[in-house]
Enzyme design. Structure first.
Site, mmCIF file in Angstrom:
data_model
loop_
_atom_site.group_PDB
_atom_site.id
_atom_site.type_symbol
_atom_site.label_atom_id
_atom_site.label_comp_id
_atom_site.label_asym_id
_atom_site.label_seq_id
_atom_site.Cartn_x
_atom_site.Cartn_y
_atom_site.Cartn_z
ATOM 1 N N ASP A 136 51.032 45.203 46.771
ATOM 2 C CA ASP A 136 49.820 45.551 47.511
ATOM 3 C C ASP A 136 49.120 46.638 46.711
ATOM 4 O OD1 ASP A 136 47.909 46.683 49.244
ATOM 5 O OD2 ASP A 136 49.079 46.135 51.018
ATOM 6 N N VAL A 137 47.964 46.312 46.153
ATOM 7 C CA VAL A 137 47.302 47.219 45.213
ATOM 8 C C VAL A 137 46.748 48.470 45.863
ATOM 9 C CG1 VAL A 137 46.731 45.345 43.627
ATOM 10 C CG2 VAL A 137 45.070 46.019 45.395
ATOM 11 N N ASN A 166 40.796 41.584 41.047
ATOM 12 C CA ASN A 166 40.202 40.587 41.930
ATOM 13 C C ASN A 166 40.643 40.735 43.380
ATOM 14 O OD1 ASN A 166 39.053 37.798 42.645
ATOM 15 N ND2 ASN A 166 41.247 37.482 43.016
ATOM 16 N N TYR A 222 32.410 46.080 53.745
ATOM 17 C CA TYR A 222 32.591 45.182 52.601
ATOM 18 C C TYR A 222 31.527 45.422 51.533
ATOM 19 C CZ TYR A 222 33.158 40.857 49.939
ATOM 20 O OH TYR A 222 33.362 39.942 48.925
ATOM 21 N N SER A 233 30.732 41.751 44.335
ATOM 22 C CA SER A 233 30.125 40.725 45.185
ATOM 23 C C SER A 233 28.623 40.931 45.179
ATOM 24 C CB SER A 233 30.649 40.820 46.619
ATOM 25 O OG SER A 233 29.887 40.006 47.502
#
Length: 250
Positions: A56-57, A83, A147, A134
């Site tokens: 889990d980064v 990513n 986000y 994004s």
């Protein structure tokens, strides 16, 4: 084999898996990083020259363990593709601090932690970082307070990396996908939303995971040897058409 290696986070599915397969096609070894253990093992089962690592980064200790495993196995790291990401969409008033931090922890902290930990190896290889942002980090839209903000920060973080690491021969670039036909998109985009995207995107379609991966692998390659600090929007022209879509507001 080229002898070159790449680390891809969020590699168990979607853009990460497509990127992994493209790297393998060009002869690289790939460390596939993901926190979804079962899906990662399944994705890696039929692939050669890969090292699946459960991580889990958003946790520094797990990132450190992951990096150590990759370094001990491959000996060198030529490319890092950040990513891994989570999507959480909702109105500002319904985005409590826990939801906000969950998004930031993976989408932004994870990029920082992985990049920072692997800088020594990337310096030694004169390698490349490719961060996945994004189009939501470039154009505001409703329901994307966490986000979109996290992805905007990733875009700026990329420029910071390029400015600081360039003298060591390390390049850092960013890919900003537009709407992509992933399982997530198919699950959460209503027919109305898909129709709105179709009308707003100049190419009149969603992108594919493969198309995003092609841009990532290019930026990580020697073909982009004089490209750093750049943002490449792979969005079918979506950014050129204005801000926001009414169909995305509910």
């Amino acid at each position: 084999m080229t002898g070159k290696t790449a680390i891809v986070t969020g590699a168990a599915r979607g853009i990460g898996l497509a990127t992994t397969k493209l790297f393998l096609e060009e002869g690289r070894r790939v460390a596939m990083i993901d926190r979804d253990a079962d899906t990662l093992r399944e994705a890696a089962a039929d692939l050669d020259d890969v090292l699946p690592v459960i991580c889990d980064v958003s946790f520094p200790d797990q990132v450190d363990d992951m990096a150590r495993q990759v370094e001990n196995t491959f000996g060198r790291i030529d490319a890092l593709v950040n990513n891994a990401g989570v999507a959480d969409f909702g109105p500002i008033e319904q985005t409590d601090f826990e939801r906000w931090r969950t998004v930031m922890a993976t989408n932004l902290d994870g990029v920082f932690l992985c990049s920072q930990r692997l800088i020594p190896a990337l310096k030694e290889a004169r390698g490349a970082i490719v961060n996945i942002a994004s189009i939501s980090g470039l154009r505001a839209s409703t329901l994307r307070i966490a986000y979109g903000t996290s992805k905007a920060a990733v875009i700026h973080l990329t420029q910071q990396q390029a400015a600081e690491l360039g003298e060591f021969g390390v390049r850092a670039n960013c890919v900003a996908p537009g709407p992509v036909n992933t399982k997530l998109a198919l699950a959460v985009h209503t027919p109305e939303i898909r129709s709105a995207y179709h009308d707003a995107i100049p190419l009149n379609r969603y992108g594919s995971e493969q198309e995003i991966a092609e841009a990532v692998v290019f930026l990580a390659s020697d073909k982009a040897s004089y490209v750093t600090g750049q943002l490449l929007s792979v969005d079918g022209g979506f950014q050129s058409t204005g801000i926001g879509l009414p169909a995305l507001r509910s």
